[in-house]
Design an enzyme around this catalytic site. Structure first.
Site, PDB file in Angstrom:
ATOM      1  N   GLU A 114      -5.119 -11.865 -11.289  1.00 15.99           N
ATOM      2  CA  GLU A 114      -6.191 -11.176 -10.569  1.00 15.99           C
ATOM      3  C   GLU A 114      -5.603 -10.436  -9.376  1.00 15.99           C
ATOM      4  O   GLU A 114      -4.590 -10.859  -8.826  1.00 15.99           O
ATOM      5  CB  GLU A 114      -7.208 -12.197 -10.035  1.00 15.99           C
ATOM      6  CG  GLU A 114      -7.932 -12.951 -11.118  1.00 15.99           C
ATOM      7  CD  GLU A 114      -8.728 -14.121 -10.555  1.00 15.99           C
ATOM      8  OE1 GLU A 114      -9.235 -14.031  -9.420  1.00 15.99           O
ATOM      9  OE2 GLU A 114      -8.820 -15.136 -11.262  1.00 15.99           O
ATOM     10  N   TYR A 225     -14.470 -14.968  -7.308  1.00 12.07           N
ATOM     11  CA  TYR A 225     -13.311 -15.325  -8.133  1.00 12.07           C
ATOM     12  C   TYR A 225     -13.107 -16.822  -8.334  1.00 12.07           C
ATOM     13  O   TYR A 225     -12.168 -17.222  -9.000  1.00 12.07           O
ATOM     14  CB  TYR A 225     -12.035 -14.696  -7.585  1.00 12.07           C
ATOM     15  CG  TYR A 225     -11.793 -14.925  -6.099  1.00 12.07           C
ATOM     16  CD1 TYR A 225     -11.570 -16.194  -5.584  1.00 12.07           C
ATOM     17  CD2 TYR A 225     -11.764 -13.845  -5.214  1.00 12.07           C
ATOM     18  CE1 TYR A 225     -11.343 -16.387  -4.238  1.00 12.07           C
ATOM     19  CE2 TYR A 225     -11.540 -14.034  -3.860  1.00 12.07           C
ATOM     20  CZ  TYR A 225     -11.340 -15.311  -3.381  1.00 12.07           C
ATOM     21  OH  TYR A 225     -11.126 -15.503  -2.043  1.00 12.07           O
ATOM     22  N   LYS A 314       2.900 -11.924  -3.250  1.00 11.10           N
ATOM     23  CA  LYS A 314       2.576 -11.017  -2.141  1.00 11.10           C
ATOM     24  C   LYS A 314       3.390  -9.731  -2.240  1.00 11.10           C
ATOM     25  O   LYS A 314       4.602  -9.779  -2.405  1.00 11.10           O
ATOM     26  CB  LYS A 314       2.898 -11.700  -0.795  1.00 11.10           C
ATOM     27  CG  LYS A 314       2.063 -12.935  -0.520  1.00 11.10           C
ATOM     28  CD  LYS A 314       0.637 -12.608  -0.124  1.00 11.10           C
ATOM     29  CE  LYS A 314       0.487 -12.346   1.344  1.00 11.10           C
ATOM     30  NZ  LYS A 314       0.438 -13.497   2.199  1.00 11.10           N
ATOM     31  N   CYS A 408       5.805  14.382  34.840  1.00 14.50           N
ATOM     32  CA  CYS A 408       6.844  13.915  33.919  1.00 14.50           C
ATOM     33  C   CYS A 408       7.476  12.626  34.460  1.00 14.50           C
ATOM     34  O   CYS A 408       7.927  12.603  35.613  1.00 14.50           O
ATOM     35  CB  CYS A 408       7.908  14.997  33.759  1.00 14.50           C
ATOM     36  SG  CYS A 408       9.336  14.445  32.807  1.00 14.50           S
ATOM     37  N   CYS A 426       6.231  18.365  29.527  1.00 12.51           N
ATOM     38  CA  CYS A 426       6.811  18.530  30.850  1.00 12.51           C
ATOM     39  C   CYS A 426       7.121  20.022  31.002  1.00 12.51           C
ATOM     40  O   CYS A 426       7.635  20.655  30.091  1.00 12.51           O
ATOM     41  CB  CYS A 426       8.101  17.707  30.937  1.00 12.51           C
ATOM     42  SG  CYS A 426       9.154  18.165  32.313  1.00 12.51           S
TER      43      CYS A 426
HETATM   44  S1  IVH Z   1      -8.218 -17.930  -5.445  1.00 15.38           S
HETATM   45  C1  IVH Z   1      -7.456 -22.344  -4.545  1.00 15.38           C
HETATM   46  N1  IVH Z   1      -8.370 -15.378  -6.095  1.00 15.38           N
HETATM   47  O1  IVH Z   1      -6.271 -15.113  -0.958  1.00 15.38           O
HETATM   48  C2  IVH Z   1      -7.564 -20.923  -4.895  1.00 15.38           C
HETATM   49  N2  IVH Z   1      -8.000 -15.950  -3.809  1.00 15.38           N
HETATM   50  O2  IVH Z   1      -3.976 -17.096  -0.103  1.00 15.38           O
HETATM   51  C3  IVH Z   1      -8.434 -20.172  -3.981  1.00 15.38           C
HETATM   52  N3  IVH Z   1      -7.876 -14.027  -2.303  1.00 15.38           N
HETATM   53  O3  IVH Z   1      -7.917 -17.647   0.765  1.00 15.38           O
HETATM   54  C4  IVH Z   1      -8.184 -18.744  -3.890  1.00 15.38           C
HETATM   55  N4  IVH Z   1      -8.231 -12.484  -3.842  1.00 15.38           N
HETATM   56  O4  IVH Z   1      -9.029 -15.354   0.678  1.00 15.38           O
HETATM   57  C5  IVH Z   1      -8.181 -16.280  -5.105  1.00 15.38           C
HETATM   58  N5  IVH Z   1      -8.596 -13.178  -6.781  1.00 15.38           N
HETATM   59  C6  IVH Z   1      -8.410 -14.076  -5.804  1.00 15.38           C
HETATM   60  C7  IVH Z   1      -8.238 -13.681  -4.463  1.00 15.38           C
HETATM   61  C8  IVH Z   1      -8.016 -14.663  -3.488  1.00 15.38           C
HETATM   62  C9  IVH Z   1      -8.026 -12.722  -2.542  1.00 15.38           C
HETATM   63  C10 IVH Z   1      -7.579 -14.605  -0.973  1.00 15.38           C
HETATM   64  C11 IVH Z   1      -8.473 -15.739  -0.561  1.00 15.38           C
HETATM   65  C12 IVH Z   1      -7.584 -16.922  -0.358  1.00 15.38           C
HETATM   66  C13 IVH Z   1      -6.227 -16.287  -0.206  1.00 15.38           C
HETATM   67  C14 IVH Z   1      -5.166 -17.225  -0.768  1.00 15.38           C
END
Ligand code: IVH
Length: 669
Positions: A114, A225, A314, A408, A426
């Site tokens: 995702e 999600y 990330k 200046c 200046c």
């Molecule tokens: S799942 C235990 N799915 O990313 C799993 N999180 O570092 C819970 N986030 O705090 C998170 N898109 O704010 C999940 N498709 C996605 C997401 C998502 C953004 C954020 C969310 C979470 C952080 C995790």
């Protein structure tokens, strides 16, 4: 037909508005225009105002925002809202997969991939199909109750569409669409209000407004999600199925979700989105990878705070927030007063950033950036890090508005800021800051390339009055250099040899080195090639100059103005007397060469060539270098940390080449 009674009409309106909302925000298939929607909403609001008994808690009218709150109450979460472990490269994703497979005792595990939406996580509680309350993540076990604000978000259903759900906590991300964010900033600009820095911080601020009407105005969005506690019949068995289930219940779920049969597919997904993320109407900061099988998720469980069944890949960061400690002013080579920010050091994409540009006074004023603010700093590709704007919600005390100095900071002369121009300047042509910058620029790698004459020595030479203008470099002697601190015999000999060597660089680099306004390396190479000698160029009129490729009226005027100045003409004569080469190989106007007729755009840092060197090679081979990618561009030469130009090239299907491929083209192979 009898006139429907008010209650029936209200119910019909509610259904119509609710459907329109669902089509628009969840199915992404609007069928009612905004104006029609607003007209129906207005009618319903009028009915409800005339008879408050008609108001229901799930009426679409609640989305415009209710009464102001005095503060937020705590919002305890049932199941905690956890964070995710991070992966920064393919190797870490493979290691994650190996751990999962080992614990699962399986040869292969499939995943759901995702997009990681860059917003803020919230939890929404529904009972018997109705939205009853919702809160922010907070520390994971207790957040803030922002129910009234959440009701204003149109992609959050006020009632579920499916049956069989007795109670559920739905989790997801509140975020700002870029288009909604830009529209908000446009409204603020028109109203003379300071602009917001970025969608993420603004979304967070908007959700924590005490006046829900302000939240409503900001137009936030939501993607679901995940779930917390659930009491429902017919619950799915996979993460992919869960997303389908949430969608069927009336939640917006992100459409760019994919099942991956192997970790290789996961890695391919991350690579694809790293390149395509700019095309989305919202910001993502990575990819979330989740074990697809929910029973296996349960079995894998948690390691401390992080689930073992999911990981966040990330992307390289582009932005960070930090404190702006001080606004400083640099005086540039043309006398411009360039404001810069001294920052509390912050890591962005693996680099420590301590300074960033603030562009100009107008930028500071429009964004209302003040010393002491927490600011958003952006670093993308090879550009200088920049302060985008303050995080206004973090401005807890009064801070002084910034004003540009009227004198200046280096020489004390008056500053001039002509109406309509971005930069203040200046007014002292002999300001030491300008002289230092001119010498530094002249000696820089893209210009005369004099090794050893960098910031430090250029400044020292000007400050000790050993060099007054760039021609003074050629009059330096060993004795004079020896008067400066830390100049040993060997260094002196090297510097003098490098200065002497620079005499042969030729007209293109010299023109660039002179720092004529609007004459960068590209234009300098074009002019040098077209005129062949400085005398021919100095004799050219504006009308002559604009016949050169890419030289417009403004550039032509700037060149003429430069050579009209007696002081500049005298400088050229001193350079000539010193033996500096003022000629260039003259290029045929209808350029031949291996790159004739081809246009190039450069982006990112190449392994061996500066931008100036690459431009020069391309122009000398008959090619043209332009700054923006368009359909007419033939090649984009991309290096490390290439920016949006690369993405644009990919989306237009333009050939992207690296330095090696450029060299092949240059050699005509
Ligand atoms: S799942 C235990 N799915 O990313 C799993 N999180 O570092 C819970 N986030 O705090 C998170 N898109 O704010 C999940 N498709 C996605 C997401 C998502 C953004 C954020 C969310 C979470 C952080 C995790």
């Amino acid at each position: 037909m009898p006139v429907p009674r008010a209650a029936e009409r209200a119910a019909a309106l509610r259904k119509q508005l609710d459907d329109a909302n669902y089509r628009y925000h969840v199915l992404d298939d609007p069928q009612l225009s905004d104006a029609d929607y607003d007209a129906l909403l207005r009618e319903l609001m009028d009915l409800e105002a005339a008879d408050p008994k008609l108001r229901t808690p799930d009426s679409p009218t609640v989305r415009v925002g209710s009464a102001i709150a005095s503060g937020f109450s705590p919002y305890p979460h049932g199941k905690p809202m956890l964070s995710l472990g991070n992966a920064f490269d393919a190797g870490e994703l493979r290691a994650f997969d190996e751990r999962v497979r080992k614990l699962a005792g399986a040869a292969n595990v499939s995943y759901t991939c995702e997009l990681k939406i860059d917003g803020l996580a919230v939890s929404l509680h529904y009972e018997n199909g109705a939205f009853v309350r919702g809160g922010t993540r907070g520390d994971g076990s207790v957040g803030e109750d922002v129910t009234e604000n959440l009701r204003t978000i149109r992609s959050i259903p006020l009632k579920l569409r499916g049956t069989g759900v007795r109670a559920i906590d739905v989790r997801g991300e509140v975020y700002f669409r870029r288009s909604d964010f830009d529209a908000l900033n446009a409204r603020r600009e028109a109203a003379g209000q300071p602009l917001f820095a970025n969608p993420r911080n603004t979304a967070s601020g908007a959700l924590r407004q005490l006046d829900p009407r302000l939240t409503a105005e900001r137009r936030l969005s939501f993607f679901a999600y995940a779930v917390g506690d659930v009491d429902a019949a017919g619950f799915p068995t996979t993460q992919f199925g869960l997303l389908e289930f949430l969608h069927a219940q009336g939640f917006a779920t992100n459409p760019h979700v994919e099942r991956a049969a192997t970790i290789d597919d996961v890695i391919a997904f991350t690579e694809r989105w790293d390149g395509e993320r700019e095309k989305l109407d919202y910001e993502i900061d990575g990819i979330v990878v989740k074990v697809d099988d929910l029973a296996l998720q349960e079995k894998l469980g948690y390691a401390g705070k992080d689930p073992r069944w999911a990981i966040a890949y990330k992307f390289r960061a582009r932005e960070a927030t930090t404190r702006l400690v001080r606004i400083g002013i640099n005086v540039g080579r043309t006398g411009t007063l360039n404001p810069y920010a001294e920052l509390e050091p912050v890591q962005i994409g693996g680099v420590t950033v301590k300074m960033a540009t603030l562009h100009n006074e107008d930028h500071i004023r429009r964004q209302d950036i003040r010393e002491g603010d927490v600011v958003v700093v952006r670093r993308a590709g090879d550009v200088i890090p920049q302060v985008v704007g303050p995080v206004l919600a973090e401005r807890k005390r009064k801070l002084k508005e910034f004003s540009m100095p009227t004198h200046c900071p280096v020489c004390g002369f008056a500053v001039d800021h002509p109406e309509g121009e971005a930069m203040a300047r200046c007014t002292n042509a002999t300001c030491p800051a300008q002289r230092r910058e001119r010498v530094r620029h002249f000696a820089s790698r893209g210009a005369m390339d004099i090794e050893g004459v960098g910031d430090v020595l250029a400044f020292a030479l000007v400050d000790a009055e050993l060099v007054e203008d760039v021609s003074g470099l050629y009059a330096l002697t060993a004795e004079r250099l020896a008067t400066l601190p830390r100049m040993g015999e060997k260094t002196i000999a090297n510097v003098l040899a490098n200065i002497a060597g620079s005499k042969k660089r030729g007209l293109a680099r010299l023109l660039f080195g002179l720092g004529i306004r609007m004459v960068g390396a590209q234009n300098a190479a074009i002019l040098a090639g077209d005129y062949g000698t400085i005398d021919a160029l100095m004799a050219a009129s504006e009308a002559d100059l604009i016949t050169s490729e890419g030289i417009g009226a403004q550039i032509a005027a700037s060149v003429v103005l430069f050579f009209e100045q007696a002081a500049n003409r005298a400088l050229i004569e001193r350079l000539r007397a010193a033996g500096v080469d003022l000629t260039a190989p003259k290029r045929e106007r209808v350029s031949a060469g291996p790159l004739a007729g081809k246009t190039f755009v450069l982006t990112g840092t190449l392994p061996n060539l500066t931008r100036e060197e690459a431009s020069e090679l391309i122009v000398n081979a008959g090619g043209k270098v332009i700054s923006a990618v368009s359909k007419k561009t033939n090649y984009v030469v991309a290096g490390e940390e290439a920016g949006t130009k690369l993405t644009k090239a990919e989306s237009l299907g333009i050939a992207v080449i690296d330095e090696d491929a450029l060299r092949e083209l240059l050699s005509g192979t």
